[in-house]
Scaffold this motif. Structure first.
Motif, mmCIF file in Angstrom:
data_model
loop_
_atom_site.group_PDB
_atom_site.id
_atom_site.type_symbol
_atom_site.label_atom_id
_atom_site.label_comp_id
_atom_site.label_asym_id
_atom_site.label_seq_id
_atom_site.Cartn_x
_atom_site.Cartn_y
_atom_site.Cartn_z
ATOM 1 N N ARG A 70 -4.773 4.117 8.450
ATOM 2 C CA ARG A 70 -4.862 3.047 7.454
ATOM 3 C C ARG A 70 -6.146 2.226 7.659
ATOM 4 N N SER A 91 0.841 -1.194 0.000
ATOM 5 C CA SER A 91 0.000 0.000 0.000
ATOM 6 C C SER A 91 0.874 1.240 0.000
ATOM 7 N N PRO A 126 1.450 6.996 3.612
ATOM 8 C CA PRO A 126 0.439 8.026 3.866
ATOM 9 C C PRO A 126 0.704 9.290 3.059
ATOM 10 N N THR A 133 -9.035 3.970 6.070
ATOM 11 C CA THR A 133 -9.084 3.731 4.630
ATOM 12 C C THR A 133 -9.817 2.434 4.336
ATOM 13 N N ASP A 153 -4.081 9.047 5.401
ATOM 14 C CA ASP A 153 -3.588 7.870 4.690
ATOM 15 C C ASP A 153 -3.804 8.005 3.193
#
Length: 420
Positions: free
Chosen positions: A55, A5, A8, A58, A28
């Motif tokens: 996170r 991923s 941020p 999200t 994030d």
């Protein structure tokens, strides 16, 4: 979230010039230029903790995104979180909060919608935001609304609603947590009347969860607060305990009945129950104390209450953790269902919508976990990973609706009206 991923978008540390207190903000990611996530205050809060929570936000937003839904107004947002390393009971805490919000004002006005979280009530956040010069802690989302005036009235009317003496905004999250537990029970064929529950934390989330579990027929046999654990094997009178708690969720022991016992603080963890609800603090269940857990399901009402190593050990013992990114997402979703107009200012409509949404979400996560032979947390993150690219493609990190208004600044309509 997957290990690949993106980092941020925003990660910053603030230092209070008066007390030296540190605060943090992590955005994030953005969707249509906006992110969502509460503001917590606790002694020991760290930047890493806030990043993990951002996170998680999200993931929560992505899990409530249905790419095939029609006629839905709730637009998915990105994830964010704020945190302040301060004891909320400290006499200096309120001033720290005001100065933090004043420093974060450019972000709240443009990209970060926020509100109450651990250690802070919505009333306190709202009051501090007003002193910090903010119109609203959700004003960043205003450009995405079709009718701002109606949206704000709808949200204000919803916040004015009470159910048996408790505000609707303090109940919807616990309604979602309870429905998540009930979904797991129903899928396993366990009758509600045969199930017992233990709840750590009796504030907004823990108290509401206990109420809805009790109303569904479960025996809530243990409730823990800062003074210890209140226990009754025949079931506690949840409504009486709710009426006897203070603003911090501490129960007046003078309200206990014959048969109610006072036990040590950690007794909630080892209670002989089917459903264990950590609803107070992060990192409550660790690799050592997880050995005391007897429950069949651990339902994460708090954010990050079970450490990853502890979750692996619980799974090895056949204990299922229903993850925070799923079960405690109801409060955040309710804000947006209401503000965007998917539901009105009506308590029963709010509860019904929350129950339908959380039941469908938990069902989907548990089915994915069974299909992939993984934990529900891994399944939830996999579902979010499937949906995030669709959100990215459809809405982008920055959307036209989030662009600055005339003069390069967003409009600032009306008086302050709260957070999320």
């Amino acid at each position: 979230m997957p290990s690949d991923s993106p980092a941020p978008l925003i990660s910053l540390t603030w230092t209070d010039h008066v007390t030296g207190t540190r605060g943090f903000l992590v955005v994030d990611r953005l969707v249509r230029g906006v992110s969502s996530g509460g503001l917590r205050m606790r002694r020991g809060c760290t930047q890493a903790e806030v990043a993990g929570l951002a996170r998680g936000m999200t993931v929560k937003e992505a899990l409530h995104f249905d790419p095939h839904a029609t006629g839905v107004r709730y637009v998915p947002l990105g994830g964010a979180k704020g945190g302040i390393d301060c004891d909320p009971r400290d006499p200096a805490a309120y001033g720290v909060l005001v100065r933090y919000l004043r420093a974060m004002r450019p972000y709240v006005e443009t990209v970060w919608t926020t509100g109450e979280d651990l250690g802070l009530s919505q009333e306190v956040v709202d009051r501090a935001a007003t002193e910090a010069g903010l119109v609203s802690t959700v004003q960043a989302v205003y450009p995405l609304l079709d009718d701002l005036g109606s949206a704000r009235r709808r949200l204000a009317d919803s916040f004015a609603l009470t159910v048996n003496g408790i505000g609707l905004d303090s109940l919807v999250g616990g309604c979602g947590v309870a429905e998540s537990a009930l979904t797991a029970l129903d899928r396993s064929g366990v009758a509600h009347r045969d199930a017992r529950a233990s709840v750590q934390g009796f504030g907004t989330m823990g108290g509401a969860t206990a109420r809805f579990l009790s109303q569904a027929g479960l025996r809530v046999v243990a409730v823990a607060d800062v003074k210890g654990t209140v226990f009754n094997p025949d079931g506690l009178d949840v409504e009486a305990l709710l009426a006897a708690r203070d603003a911090y969720g501490t129960v007046d022991r003078g309200a206990l009945r014959d048969g109610d016992r006072e036990l040590p603080a950690e007794a909630w963890l080892a209670a002989d129950v089917e459903v264990l609800v950590p609803a107070a603090v992060s990192y409550a269940v660790d690799p050592v104390n997880q050995a005391a857990v007897k429950a069949r399901w651990v339902v994460e009402a708090a954010n990050m209450p079970v450490l990853p190593e502890a979750e692996a050990l619980l799974a090895a013992r056949g204990i299922t953790v229903l993850p925070d990114v799923v079960v405690n997402s109801g409060t955040n979703a309710w804000w947006w269902w209401t503000l965007f107009g998917d539901i009105g200012a009506d308590a029963e409509e709010a509860f019904a919508h929350t129950r339908r949404s959380l039941r469908a979400l938990v069902d989907g996560v548990l089915e994915r976990a069974a299909r992939d032979d993984c934990t529900p947390r891994a399944a939830a993150h996999a579902l979010a990973a499937d949906r995030l690219p669709l959100m990215q493609e459809r809405f982008g990190w920055y959307g036209a609706g989030a662009s600055p208004g005339p003069g390069g600044h967003r409009s600032r309509p009306g008086p302050h009206d709260g957070g999320t």
